[in-house]
Scaffold this motif. Structure first.
Motif, mmCIF file in Angstrom:
data_model
loop_
_atom_site.group_PDB
_atom_site.id
_atom_site.type_symbol
_atom_site.label_atom_id
_atom_site.label_comp_id
_atom_site.label_asym_id
_atom_site.label_seq_id
_atom_site.Cartn_x
_atom_site.Cartn_y
_atom_site.Cartn_z
ATOM 1 N N LEU A 28 -23.825 -8.266 50.320
ATOM 2 C CA LEU A 28 -25.268 -8.266 50.526
ATOM 3 C C LEU A 28 -26.012 -8.784 49.297
ATOM 4 O O LEU A 28 -26.949 -9.570 49.409
ATOM 5 N N ASN A 29 -25.584 -8.374 48.112
ATOM 6 C CA ASN A 29 -26.313 -8.681 46.884
ATOM 7 C C ASN A 29 -25.567 -9.701 46.043
ATOM 8 O O ASN A 29 -24.584 -9.369 45.375
ATOM 9 N N MET A 30 -26.044 -10.942 46.102
ATOM 10 C CA MET A 30 -25.457 -12.022 45.321
ATOM 11 C C MET A 30 -26.591 -12.869 44.761
ATOM 12 O O MET A 30 -27.666 -12.936 45.359
ATOM 13 N N PRO A 31 -26.352 -13.531 43.621
ATOM 14 C CA PRO A 31 -27.368 -14.450 43.099
ATOM 15 C C PRO A 31 -27.456 -15.716 43.952
ATOM 16 O O PRO A 31 -26.588 -15.972 44.785
ATOM 17 N N ARG A 32 -28.453 -16.496 43.727
ATOM 18 C CA ARG A 32 -28.746 -17.751 44.455
ATOM 19 C C ARG A 32 -29.088 -17.450 45.899
ATOM 20 O O ARG A 32 -30.239 -17.252 46.213
ATOM 21 N N LEU A 33 -28.076 -17.428 46.769
ATOM 22 C CA LEU A 33 -28.286 -17.030 48.161
ATOM 23 C C LEU A 33 -27.724 -15.630 48.340
ATOM 24 O O LEU A 33 -26.535 -15.402 48.121
ATOM 25 N N ASN A 34 -28.564 -14.683 48.763
ATOM 26 C CA ASN A 34 -28.030 -13.342 48.995
ATOM 27 C C ASN A 34 -27.345 -13.292 50.361
ATOM 28 O O ASN A 34 -27.387 -14.258 51.130
ATOM 29 N N GLY A 35 -26.712 -12.192 50.658
ATOM 30 C CA GLY A 35 -25.951 -12.065 51.898
ATOM 31 C C GLY A 35 -26.788 -12.255 53.155
ATOM 32 O O GLY A 35 -26.332 -12.846 54.136
ATOM 33 N N LYS A 36 -28.019 -11.773 53.133
ATOM 34 C CA LYS A 36 -28.895 -11.944 54.304
ATOM 35 C C LYS A 36 -29.181 -13.423 54.545
ATOM 36 O O LYS A 36 -29.177 -13.885 55.691
ATOM 37 N N GLN A 37 -29.422 -14.158 53.471
ATOM 38 C CA GLN A 37 -29.699 -15.593 53.599
ATOM 39 C C GLN A 37 -28.475 -16.349 54.111
ATOM 40 O O GLN A 37 -28.595 -17.235 54.952
ATOM 41 N N VAL A 38 -27.303 -15.977 53.612
ATOM 42 C CA VAL A 38 -26.063 -16.614 54.070
ATOM 43 C C VAL A 38 -25.854 -16.329 55.554
ATOM 44 O O VAL A 38 -25.537 -17.227 56.333
ATOM 45 N N LEU A 39 -26.053 -15.087 55.956
ATOM 46 C CA LEU A 39 -25.923 -14.712 57.367
ATOM 47 C C LEU A 39 -26.870 -15.540 58.234
ATOM 48 O O LEU A 39 -26.460 -16.073 59.278
ATOM 49 N N GLN A 40 -28.105 -15.674 57.816
ATOM 50 C CA GLN A 40 -29.080 -16.449 58.591
ATOM 51 C C GLN A 40 -28.653 -17.907 58.720
ATOM 52 O O GLN A 40 -28.765 -18.496 59.799
ATOM 53 N N GLU A 41 -28.141 -18.488 57.645
ATOM 54 C CA GLU A 41 -27.687 -19.882 57.687
ATOM 55 C C GLU A 41 -26.482 -20.050 58.617
ATOM 56 O O GLU A 41 -26.389 -21.018 59.357
ATOM 57 N N ILE A 42 -25.563 -19.104 58.559
ATOM 58 C CA ILE A 42 -24.371 -19.158 59.415
ATOM 59 C C ILE A 42 -24.774 -19.101 60.889
ATOM 60 O O ILE A 42 -24.264 -19.848 61.715
ATOM 61 N N LYS A 43 -25.694 -18.225 61.213
ATOM 62 C CA LYS A 43 -26.090 -18.037 62.613
ATOM 63 C C LYS A 43 -26.889 -19.217 63.154
ATOM 64 O O LYS A 43 -27.042 -19.355 64.362
ATOM 65 N N ASN A 67 -19.862 -17.296 45.974
ATOM 66 C CA ASN A 67 -21.290 -17.118 46.219
ATOM 67 C C ASN A 67 -21.626 -17.700 47.594
ATOM 68 O O ASN A 67 -20.784 -18.326 48.240
ATOM 69 N N GLY A 68 -22.855 -17.498 48.007
ATOM 70 C CA GLY A 68 -23.273 -17.952 49.321
ATOM 71 C C GLY A 68 -23.248 -19.457 49.486
ATOM 72 O O GLY A 68 -22.859 -19.967 50.541
ATOM 73 N N GLU A 69 -23.648 -20.171 48.452
ATOM 74 C CA GLU A 69 -23.647 -21.638 48.524
ATOM 75 C C GLU A 69 -22.226 -22.164 48.713
ATOM 76 O O GLU A 69 -21.984 -23.051 49.529
ATOM 77 N N GLU A 70 -21.286 -21.611 47.948
ATOM 78 C CA GLU A 70 -19.885 -22.027 48.073
ATOM 79 C C GLU A 70 -19.358 -21.727 49.473
ATOM 80 O O GLU A 70 -18.632 -22.534 50.061
ATOM 81 N N ALA A 71 -19.732 -20.592 50.011
ATOM 82 C CA ALA A 71 -19.284 -20.221 51.361
ATOM 83 C C ALA A 71 -19.793 -21.213 52.396
ATOM 84 O O ALA A 71 -19.034 -21.654 53.260
ATOM 85 N N LEU A 72 -21.054 -21.586 52.300
ATOM 86 C CA LEU A 72 -21.622 -22.517 53.278
ATOM 87 C C LEU A 72 -20.976 -23.891 53.175
ATOM 88 O O LEU A 72 -20.741 -24.539 54.194
ATOM 89 N N VAL A 73 -20.649 -24.316 51.963
ATOM 90 C CA VAL A 73 -19.946 -25.594 51.790
ATOM 91 C C VAL A 73 -18.556 -25.506 52.416
ATOM 92 O O VAL A 73 -18.144 -26.388 53.166
ATOM 93 N N LEU A 74 -17.853 -24.412 52.124
ATOM 94 C CA LEU A 74 -16.514 -24.205 52.701
ATOM 95 C C LEU A 74 -16.560 -24.232 54.230
ATOM 96 O O LEU A 74 -15.727 -24.862 54.871
ATOM 97 N N LEU A 75 -17.517 -23.542 54.790
ATOM 98 C CA LEU A 75 -17.615 -23.415 56.242
ATOM 99 C C LEU A 75 -18.053 -24.708 56.925
ATOM 100 O O LEU A 75 -17.756 -24.917 58.089
ATOM 101 N N SER A 76 -18.730 -25.569 56.199
ATOM 102 C CA SER A 76 -19.182 -26.815 56.821
ATOM 103 C C SER A 76 -18.220 -27.968 56.592
ATOM 104 O O SER A 76 -18.278 -28.971 57.299
#
Length: 131
Positions: free
Chosen positions: A61-76, A38-47
């Protein structure tokens, strides 16, 4: 041989993760594919380890909690991640989705193919492109 050594796939569907990994293995055995559920796990991994970042990100694009757009925005927002090319990955993209993810910094969008051979072909093209 691919231009990329490590890929991170962010997708909440375990079956899609397995098919994606199998396709990467089919296309280029030298590419290492990591998965986040999920997006939260990805952000933890990346940080967690900023010295061992993937060379390319695929985000559903479509995931629960943080969707793909939100993950992209956080990454950028994060300077150590901003240079990693992001490809959005989904079963469907509307015109508004494409405009939004492009404006947010995605380099490409890819519709999830229904056939394994089509997925391999798409990944071969993507891995041969310097984003």
């Amino acid at each position: 041989m691919s231009l990329y050594r490590t890929i991170l796939l962010v997708d909440d569907d375990k079956e899609d993760q397995e098919i994606f990994r199998d396709a990467i293995e089919e296309v280029d055995t030298s590419v290492h594919c990591l998965c986040a559920n999920n997006g939260e796990e990805a952000l933890v991994l990346l940080s967690n380890d900023i010295t061992a970042q993937p060379d390319l990100l695929f985000i559903d694009l479509n995931m629960p909690r943080l969707n793909g757009k939100q993950v992209l925005q956080e990454i950028k927002k994060q300077p150590h991640l901003d240079g990693i090319p992001v490809i959005m990955y989904s079963t469907f993209f509307g015109e508004a989705d494409i405009a939004e993810i492009t404006a947010a910094g995605a380099v490409h969008h890819m519709i999830k193919p229904t056939k394994f051979a089509d997925l391999c072909e798409s990944l071969e093209r993507i891995l041969a492109t310097r984003w």
